[in-house]
Design a protein around this motif. Structure first.
Motif, PDB file in Angstrom:
ATOM      1  N   HIS A  52      -1.379  -1.768   2.074  1.00 29.07           N
ATOM      2  CA  HIS A  52      -1.515  -0.712   3.088  1.00 29.07           C
ATOM      3  C   HIS A  52      -0.298  -0.679   4.018  1.00 29.07           C
ATOM      4  N   LEU A  53       0.170  -1.876   4.445  1.00 30.11           N
ATOM      5  CA  LEU A  53       1.312  -1.897   5.374  1.00 30.11           C
ATOM      6  C   LEU A  53       2.579  -1.372   4.711  1.00 30.11           C
ATOM      7  N   PHE A  83      -6.509   1.517   6.937  1.00 33.32           N
ATOM      8  CA  PHE A  83      -6.364   0.389   6.002  1.00 33.32           C
ATOM      9  C   PHE A  83      -7.004   0.717   4.668  1.00 33.32           C
ATOM     10  N   CYS A  84      -6.196   0.732   3.598  1.00 36.39           N
ATOM     11  CA  CYS A  84      -6.642   1.318   2.337  1.00 36.39           C
ATOM     12  C   CYS A  84      -6.446   0.411   1.128  1.00 36.39           C
TER      13      CYS A  84
END
Ligand code: K7E
Ligand code: CUA
Ligand code: CA
Length: 609
Positions: free
Chosen positions: A598-599, A593-594
């Motif tokens: 992210h998704l 997770f960034c």
């Protein structure tokens, strides 16, 4: 942090108790939100085959560093870079996928840690791994030739000869299990032809410098602060195969190696080799080393099946634990050197104390104030005892009891280490105890119990149990040191990897026959390219550079059905190589997770039939 010693005698008893708890150095074990731990801990992991970084006093596990075995989180054992360090078979698969790490120690300069390297052993497959402590990654693994049951390790603390080399340049490695040499199918039942070796590895190149053939075995290793001596406790001086044979002698030994003499012997060509191995092997057997003037090694006797040998922070003594004897043995290093110099007729005269401390003593640590702390496996206790008092008692004052305090621990402790205790700057604040059993200390989780690492406040006269910490089996050894001794880097440098993609414009696919190279960048929240096409039968090498340079901005990269998953930290480059065998559309995506998007951080690998 200096330990504030408030004299408790002048205070009323209830205040004394509080003062001791809160002002006698250690203070609260609680690290409040927003605060940082005061000490780093380097922990071995045992048969999960990696190492761990803990914060002390909180006991929080901050990081696991894979080395010998694959790690699904970061892609260790999957990326080309990690496979090259781990070692592969001709078909590209990993040479080994199991390991058993026991002993972890860091590199020294001027008697304290310099924050550069740490090393850990693999007992199963005789490998030594090195960690770069700035990035906290494994950067080299060396297979030690000719040996089995690689147990103890210890780096040297300076060179025995050159005063300018006041830092670690060697790592010593002990062999616990006897094997035929070479171990290639001959002499398999002839026990007299089975041997153990003591090995020296170059700390910088990680090449094996030399080995020494010994009688009996090596268990743990210690090194002197002057660089002149290394030693191993020996529980099997009997060269036994079955445990009753290994227990038959009343005393075993601590075997000392004279490092300067061994290296001179290697220079002078006084060595043999074993099988295909080119490593020089010197003779440190008992028979060959009877003359002090030329001896490379000497045994000092220690009662029965000793476990553990530890150097006191003042540089004067090595302490061995009896294991099957309720004693610790204090050996004065100057006297061992005196024996080599012809000034002491009997090496056993270097023993200057042998206090009775309790049942099943294993490992010892120190507070820098003259006290030793030894784990008592059978008593499930730690015993604090005073080294000078033990020496005085041995010298004849039988009325002295060197035992200061005993603390119950839960349960069956093995290794023990106090803050800075393996350096000249032992600070006597905290001590960790690795308990092999936890029984009733945690919520039940079925038959497989966690182990229990306990933290103890050793800043006062009596030890105070501070907290219990459930751990996944099974760390053996650990060292703890003040956080100022280690400066990590939080972001990689692009130049760390020769194939780093420096400009996202260079991202894309090149093809040479069936070999396809995909050069990819990650910049939150996208990859570049976001699509590439390959064909069944291709071999793809995908090189991914994370061009985000913000601290903590780590991306993942996974491809369904192709068994790919790894992480890239800021400005890190990693690569994977895999065969294309299934046609279709495969969404690669970010696993870590960034970003708010992210998704959405994904792209397509299109595989044509
Ligand atoms: Cu260091 Cu566990 Cu390998 Cu003692 S050993 S307990
Ligand atoms: Cu990049 Cu999640
Ligand atoms: Ca024995």
């Amino acid at each position: 942090m200096p330990v504030v010693q408030v004299p408790p005698a002048v205070l009323p008893a209830p205040v004394q108790a509080r003062v001791r708890r809160t002002r006698w150095g250690a203070g609260s074990v609680e690290v409040k939100p927003g605060e940082l731990d005061t000490h780093y801990g380097l922990w071995s992991s045992g048969h999960t085959g990696d190492a761990r970084i803990l914060g002390i006093p909180s006991g929080r596990e901050l990081l696991r560093i894979p080395c010998f075995v694959p790690d699904a989180l970061i892609g260790w054992g999957q990326t080309n870079e990690s496979k090259e360090i781990m070692g592969t078979r001709p078909d590209g698969s990993l040479e080994y996928t199991v390991a058993d790490t026991h002993h972890i120690h860091a590199s020294y300069k001027d008697g304290i840690y310099d924050g550069k390297y740490a090393w850990v052993n693999d007992k199963i497959n005789a490998r030594l791994a090195r960690f770069r402590l700035d990035y906290m990654i494994c950067d080299k693994i060396t297979k030690i030739p000719n040996i089995q049951g690689f147990h103890g390790i210890f780096p040297d603390k300076r060179d025995p000869v050159d005063p300018a080399i006041n830092y670690t340049t060697r790592v010593f490695c002990g062999q616990e299990f006897h094997v035929p040499m070479p171990n290639k199918g001959a002499d398999m039942t002839d026990n007299t032809k089975h041997h153990c070796l003591f090995t020296c590895v170059d700390a910088e190149t990680m090449d094996v410098r030399w080995q020494a053939r010994i009688d009996g075995n090596c268990d743990l290793i210690a090194t002197s602060f002057d660089g002149k001596l290394a030693a191993s406790n020996q529980y099997n001086t009997e060269n036994g195969v079955l445990y009753p044979e290994m227990m038959s002698a009343e005393r075993d030994a601590c075997l000392f190696f004279n490092i300067a003499r061994i290296e001179q012997a290697v220079k002078d060509g006084k060595f043999t080799t074993i099988g295909d191995s080119k490593v020089p092997v010197v003779d440190c057997t008992v028979e060959a080393n009877k003359d002090p003037a030329t001896a490379l090694s000497v045994r000092v006797s220690v009662p029965k099946n000793p476990h553990g040998v530890n150097a006191t922070p003042d540089g004067k003594y090595f302490i061995c634990s009896g294991k099957l004897s309720p004693t610790a043995t204090i050996i004065e290093l100057q006297k061992v050197l005196d024996w080599f110099d012809g000034k002491l007729d009997d090496p056993d005269k270097s023993i200057i104390g042998e206090p009775e401390i309790g049942l099943g003593p294993l490992h010892t640590t120190f507070d820098g104030r003259g006290n030793a702390y030894t784990t008592l496996f059978l008593d499930s206790q730690v015993v604090k005892w005073n080294i000078d008092q033990a020496i005085k008692k041995y010298a004849g004052d039988k009325a002295i009891n060197p035992v200061v305090h005993k603390l119950d621990v839960m349960y069956q402790p093995g290794h023990i280490n106090a803050t800075n205790a393996e350096t000249i700057a032992a600070d006597g604040i905290w001590m960790a105890v690795g308990n092999k059993f936890s029984k009733d200390r945690f919520l039940p989780v079925g038959p497989m119990h966690p182990e229990n690492d306990q933290l103890v406040d050793i800043s006062g006269d009596e030890m105070i149990l501070a907290h219990d910490n459930a751990v996944r089996p099974e760390p053996h050894d650990f060292v703890i040191f003040k956080r100022e001794w280690l400066q990590t880097k939080q972001v990689y440098a692009l130049d760390d990897h020769p194939l780093a993609l420096k400009d996202p414009k260079d991202a894309g696919v090149t093809r040479e026959g069936k070999k396809v190279t995909v050069r990819m960048a990650s910049i939150a929240p996208t990859y570049m390219p976001i699509e590439f096409t390959v064909k069944v039968g291709d071999e793809v090498t995908l090189i991914l550079t994370n061009l985000d340079k913000v601290e903590d901005l780590t991306h993942g990269f996974a491809i369904p059905e192709y068994n790919v998953q790894f992480l890239v930290n800021p400005l890190e480059t990693k690569s994977v190589t895999f065969k294309i065998d299934k046609p279709g559309v495969f969404w690669y995506y970010c696993t870590n997770f960034c970003h708010a998007l992210h998704l959405e951080m994904r792209g397509r690998m299109i595989v044509e039939a």
